[in-house]
Design an enzyme around this catalytic site. Sequence first.
Site, PDB file in Angstrom:
ATOM      1  N   LYS A   1     -32.981 105.517 131.293  1.00  0.00           N
ATOM      2  CA  LYS A   1     -33.749 106.861 130.996  1.00  0.00           C
ATOM      3  C   LYS A   1     -34.646 107.092 132.478  1.00  0.00           C
ATOM      4  O   LYS A   1     -34.873 108.016 132.985  1.00  0.00           O
ATOM      5  CB  LYS A   1     -34.486 106.776 129.906  1.00  0.00           C
ATOM      6  CG  LYS A   1     -35.258 108.129 129.570  1.00  0.00           C
ATOM      7  CD  LYS A   1     -35.638 108.259 127.959  1.00  0.00           C
ATOM      8  CE  LYS A   1     -36.974 107.280 127.986  1.00  0.00           C
ATOM      9  NZ  LYS A   1     -37.684 107.352 126.786  1.00  0.00           N
TER      10      LYS A   1
ATOM     11  N   ASP B   1     -33.904 111.324 126.306  1.00  0.00           N
ATOM     12  CA  ASP B   1     -34.740 110.581 125.403  1.00  0.00           C
ATOM     13  C   ASP B   1     -34.325 111.129 123.992  1.00  0.00           C
ATOM     14  O   ASP B   1     -33.449 112.018 123.495  1.00  0.00           O
ATOM     15  CB  ASP B   1     -36.319 110.947 125.721  1.00  0.00           C
ATOM     16  CG  ASP B   1     -36.605 112.429 125.321  1.00  0.00           C
ATOM     17  OD1 ASP B   1     -35.525 113.190 125.192  1.00  0.00           O
ATOM     18  OD2 ASP B   1     -37.816 112.631 125.427  1.00  0.00           O
TER      19      ASP B   1
END
Length: 219
Positions: free
Chosen positions: A128, A146
């Site tokens: 991420k 996310d």
Amino acid sequence: MAIPRSSSVRAKIINERLGKLFPGSTKTLCALEHKNPFELIAATILSAQCTDERVNMVTPALFKKYPTPDKLRKASPIEVEEIIHSTGFFRAKAKNLILMADKVVTDFDGEIPNTMDELTRLPGVGRKTANVVLSVAFALPGLPVDTHVLRLSKRMGLSISGDPIKVEADLNKVIPPDERGAFSIRMILHGRKTCSSRSPKCPECDLSDICPKIGLSRE
Ligand code: SF4
């Protein structure tokens, strides 16, 4: 409009509508204040379990004291902890920041690398964070997944998986490479504003006519 059966057609329309709802580039949409890739990677590490607003309150002092990876790698953990304390998980974050800076200096001549493989070798950097750095700092393809992107992708029928890596792969099949970073940020913004975890505002949502709202009745 009827709900498109094809996920790629649906993704194209969702991408276009989110672009109108949240205009701007990947760079301008990113709320983490930074002046270079080093500052962005540090801010992104600090943003775990913390709001961007809170991160932006501590990074000016952090970057004033430690403006480069070489300065940060030599920092006292306690002094870094004091500066970043309010972002939560401050001991682990301070440790990762210092170790990340050290590896950037020792393995990459002090420059933040620009490949997924190299970025994810840095302490505290997962896919991420790496995708944030790739897409925002380097304008390269990168789609951070996310909790908002996971939830919205499922509801919109863009991925049936709960695994961020699989969701990223599914989204990469339907979102053009140069639009992935902005798409991720727009999904996050839409998730915060309209499609929240507990009370999605479907009747007033600009995507309601094309969103299959998968799993909502069970949530
Ligand atoms: S219609 Fe409902 S489930 Fe679909 S994106 Fe909008 S708020 Fe979320």
